[in-house]
Design a protein around this motif. Structure first.
Motif, PDB file in Angstrom:
ATOM      1  N   GLU A  75       6.433  24.175  12.278  1.00  0.00           N
ATOM      2  CA  GLU A  75       5.711  25.374  11.875  1.00  0.00           C
ATOM      3  C   GLU A  75       4.815  25.096  10.669  1.00  0.00           C
ATOM      4  N   ASP A  76       5.201  24.151   9.834  1.00  0.00           N
ATOM      5  CA  ASP A  76       4.403  23.821   8.649  1.00  0.00           C
ATOM      6  C   ASP A  76       3.040  23.239   9.021  1.00  0.00           C
ATOM      7  N   ASP A  77       2.916  22.734  10.254  1.00  0.00           N
ATOM      8  CA  ASP A  77       1.640  22.160  10.691  1.00  0.00           C
ATOM      9  C   ASP A  77       0.661  23.225  11.187  1.00  0.00           C
TER      10      ASP A  77
ATOM     11  N   ALA B 150      -0.135  26.822  18.192  1.00  0.00           N
ATOM     12  CA  ALA B 150       0.815  25.772  18.569  1.00  0.00           C
ATOM     13  C   ALA B 150       0.235  24.915  19.688  1.00  0.00           C
ATOM     14  N   ALA B 151      -0.410  25.566  20.666  1.00  0.00           N
ATOM     15  CA  ALA B 151      -1.028  24.823  21.769  1.00  0.00           C
ATOM     16  C   ALA B 151      -2.201  23.977  21.275  1.00  0.00           C
ATOM     17  N   MET B 152      -2.928  24.476  20.273  1.00  0.00           N
ATOM     18  CA  MET B 152      -4.016  23.677  19.700  1.00  0.00           C
ATOM     19  C   MET B 152      -3.472  22.396  19.078  1.00  0.00           C
ATOM     20  N   LEU B 153      -2.347  22.497  18.357  1.00  0.00           N
ATOM     21  CA  LEU B 153      -1.725  21.308  17.784  1.00  0.00           C
ATOM     22  C   LEU B 153      -1.275  20.339  18.880  1.00  0.00           C
ATOM     23  N   TYR B 154      -0.681  20.873  19.937  1.00  0.00           N
ATOM     24  CA  TYR B 154      -0.214  20.041  21.047  1.00  0.00           C
ATOM     25  C   TYR B 154      -1.399  19.325  21.701  1.00  0.00           C
ATOM     26  N   THR B 155      -2.495  20.035  21.912  1.00  0.00           N
ATOM     27  CA  THR B 155      -3.683  19.428  22.514  1.00  0.00           C
ATOM     28  C   THR B 155      -4.235  18.322  21.620  1.00  0.00           C
ATOM     29  N   CYS B 156      -4.251  18.562  20.323  1.00  0.00           N
ATOM     30  CA  CYS B 156      -4.727  17.529  19.390  1.00  0.00           C
ATOM     31  C   CYS B 156      -3.827  16.300  19.423  1.00  0.00           C
ATOM     32  N   LYS B 157      -2.515  16.527  19.429  1.00  0.00           N
ATOM     33  CA  LYS B 157      -1.564  15.417  19.442  1.00  0.00           C
ATOM     34  C   LYS B 157      -1.754  14.557  20.698  1.00  0.00           C
ATOM     35  N   LEU B 158      -1.948  15.205  21.837  1.00  0.00           N
ATOM     36  CA  LEU B 158      -2.126  14.476  23.101  1.00  0.00           C
ATOM     37  C   LEU B 158      -3.402  13.641  23.112  1.00  0.00           C
ATOM     38  N   ASN B 159      -4.419  14.109  22.406  1.00  0.00           N
ATOM     39  CA  ASN B 159      -5.711  13.421  22.409  1.00  0.00           C
ATOM     40  C   ASN B 159      -5.924  12.509  21.209  1.00  0.00           C
ATOM     41  N   GLY B 160      -4.942  12.426  20.330  1.00  0.00           N
ATOM     42  CA  GLY B 160      -5.079  11.590  19.154  1.00  0.00           C
ATOM     43  C   GLY B 160      -6.040  12.141  18.121  1.00  0.00           C
ATOM     44  N   TRP B 161      -6.237  13.460  18.131  1.00  0.00           N
ATOM     45  CA  TRP B 161      -7.139  14.094  17.177  1.00  0.00           C
ATOM     46  C   TRP B 161      -6.360  14.483  15.925  1.00  0.00           C
ATOM     47  N   SER B 162      -7.049  14.587  14.808  1.00  0.00           N
ATOM     48  CA  SER B 162      -6.408  14.947  13.546  1.00  0.00           C
ATOM     49  C   SER B 162      -5.805  16.348  13.635  1.00  0.00           C
TER      50      SER B 162
ATOM     51  N   TYR C 211      -7.598  21.020  12.404  1.00  0.00           N
ATOM     52  CA  TYR C 211      -7.920  21.425  13.769  1.00  0.00           C
ATOM     53  C   TYR C 211      -8.683  22.748  13.881  1.00  0.00           C
ATOM     54  N   PRO C 212      -8.594  23.692  12.904  1.00  0.00           N
ATOM     55  CA  PRO C 212      -9.414  24.913  13.030  1.00  0.00           C
ATOM     56  C   PRO C 212     -10.880  24.732  12.611  1.00  0.00           C
ATOM     57  N   ASP C 213     -11.248  23.565  12.099  1.00  0.00           N
ATOM     58  CA  ASP C 213     -12.631  23.350  11.667  1.00  0.00           C
ATOM     59  C   ASP C 213     -13.569  23.382  12.870  1.00  0.00           C
ATOM     60  N   PRO C 214     -14.667  24.142  12.815  1.00  0.00           N
ATOM     61  CA  PRO C 214     -15.591  24.210  13.962  1.00  0.00           C
ATOM     62  C   PRO C 214     -16.131  22.861  14.403  1.00  0.00           C
TER      63      PRO C 214
ATOM     64  N   HIS D 179     -14.347  20.092  14.504  1.00  0.00           N
ATOM     65  CA  HIS D 179     -13.242  19.284  15.029  1.00  0.00           C
ATOM     66  C   HIS D 179     -13.423  19.067  16.537  1.00  0.00           C
ATOM     67  N   PRO D 180     -13.014  17.906  17.068  1.00  0.00           N
ATOM     68  CA  PRO D 180     -13.162  17.659  18.517  1.00  0.00           C
ATOM     69  C   PRO D 180     -12.538  18.762  19.383  1.00  0.00           C
ATOM     70  N   LEU D 181     -11.414  19.328  18.947  1.00  0.00           N
ATOM     71  CA  LEU D 181     -10.796  20.414  19.717  1.00  0.00           C
ATOM     72  C   LEU D 181     -11.723  21.610  19.802  1.00  0.00           C
ATOM     73  N   GLN D 182     -12.279  22.017  18.677  1.00  0.00           N
ATOM     74  CA  GLN D 182     -13.128  23.203  18.674  1.00  0.00           C
ATOM     75  C   GLN D 182     -14.450  22.954  19.395  1.00  0.00           C
ATOM     76  N   LYS D 183     -14.944  21.724  19.369  1.00  0.00           N
ATOM     77  CA  LYS D 183     -16.132  21.402  20.155  1.00  0.00           C
ATOM     78  C   LYS D 183     -15.822  21.493  21.649  1.00  0.00           C
ATOM     79  N   THR D 184     -14.622  21.059  22.029  1.00  0.00           N
ATOM     80  CA  THR D 184     -14.185  21.168  23.426  1.00  0.00           C
ATOM     81  C   THR D 184     -14.093  22.633  23.841  1.00  0.00           C
ATOM     82  N   ILE D 185     -13.551  23.475  22.962  1.00  0.00           N
ATOM     83  CA  ILE D 185     -13.446  24.904  23.250  1.00  0.00           C
ATOM     84  C   ILE D 185     -14.834  25.527  23.343  1.00  0.00           C
TER      85      ILE D 185
END
Length: 338
Positions: free
Chosen positions: A111-113, A149-161, A165-168, A170-176
């Motif tokens: 939860e701290d993450d 929580a799902a955003m963290l899981y997606t980042c972990k699977l892809n090796g993203w920081s 992760y909420p930074d616009p 960030h690779p996750l947010q660009k994917t979204i």
């Protein structure tokens, strides 16, 4: 991009909202709710519109199904109730908190993450219980914790920081953002921050309805179909006990519905018919009956929508009025709820 190149971004302007509902007390119009409504046919064409469906606006949590599809495209392996929770604005019930913990455990984080804000549970009954028990706000109780929580899981699977992760950028947010433009069929007008701390992408009401239609009408086995099935089969994981969107999905077979703060609602059927509603003053009391009226416009049987006609206005403890969608929106009067 999965589809064709998106159209230009909608214009950022003052929306030209129109009256969509009257608050009638004792036969007198006591108040007027303004807003915008769009109804799409199964062919994707606009069958009805009122107000301004093309101006840029903030879809708030109604964009969560699109965010969830983006994460599935990026390899998120969730299904069923946990996938529904990924697209949730949950009430903070114990099942919601337990589900978010399970996603965090699968990701190997805690939860701290999480980087969403701390909050009390969104559901009024759950929040009241927490207050009586002296419990404190937490990131897990905040209504977007499943998504985060799902955003963290997606980042972990892809090796993203993880930390940012909420930074616009960030690779996750660009994917979204790519998924938002693909499913809405238009470029994003503006990027800001939603209440939970995640990026919020501005599109048009028309684009939001298109995205919902693409999700519900997608072929079996696709990421979109997985998400739609999960939310329909586990509607209360995407909302909570007694919530109107969960009840709406139970009342209309095959319907996918999602609400958002500031009076936004989107809903779509498996054949691609879809509606999207924005109430200008953000009032839920107008959102529900206006969305029901829009669904009637889309061809849903009015009898199945009786309980969504709006709560009666009381005077001295007895019904003396109601919120009524304008006749231009609702030529067929919904049966009055008991």
């Amino acid at each position: 991009m999965y589809g064709s190149s998106p159209a230009d971004a909608p214009l950022v302007r003052e929306p030209l909202h129109a009256p969509v509902a009257h608050l009638v007390r004792g036969g007198v119009v006591e108040g007027i709710h303004y807003g915008s409504v769009v109804v799409l046919g199964a062919d994707g064409e606009v069958r009805f519109q009122i107000g301004d469906i093309e101006a840029a606006f903030h879809p708030r949590s109604t964009l969560k199904p699109v965010q969830a599809v983006a994460m599935l495209r990026a390899g998120l392996p969730l299904d069923g109730e946990l996938l529904s929770l990924t697209a949730a604005s949950h009430s903070g019930e114990e099942r919601h908190l337990a589900g978010a913990r399970r996603i965090l455990d699968l990701a190997g984080v805690t939860e701290d993450d999480l980087r969403n804000v701390t909050d009390m549970p969104y559901g009024s009954a759950v929040r009241d219980s927490w207050l009586r028990e002296g419990r404190s706000p937490s990131r897990l109780a905040q209504n977007c914790s499943g998504k985060h929580a799902a955003m963290l899981y997606t980042c972990k699977l892809n090796g993203w920081s993880l930390d940012d992760y909420p930074d616009p950028g960030h690779p996750l947010q660009k994917t979204i953002a790519d998924a938002v433009e693909d499913l809405t069929g238009q470029r994003i007008a503006q990027v800001t921050v939603d209440g939970c701390g995640a990026p919020l992408f501005s599109v048009s009401l028309h684009g939001l309805a298109r995205a919902a239609a693409r999700i519900t009408s997608a072929a079996p086995g696709t990421h979109e179909a997985r998400l739609a099935n999960a939310m329909r089969e586990h509607a209360e994981m995407a909302s909570g006990a007694g919530r109107d969107v969960a009840a709406l999905m139970g009342a209309v077979p095959g319907l996918l519905a999602k609400d958002g703060f500031e009076g936004v609602e989107v809903a779509a059927l498996p054949d691609g018919r879809a509606i999207a509603v924005k109430i200008a003053d953000g009032a839920d009391r107008a959102r529900v009956p206006v969305a029901a009226a829009a669904l009637v416009r889309a061809g849903v049987d009015p009898e199945s929508l009786t309980e969504f006609a709006g709560q009666p206005l009381l005077g001295g403890g007895r019904p003396v009025g109601s919120i009524r969608p304008l006749r231009a929106l609702a030529p067929v009067t919904l049966p009055t709820c008991a």
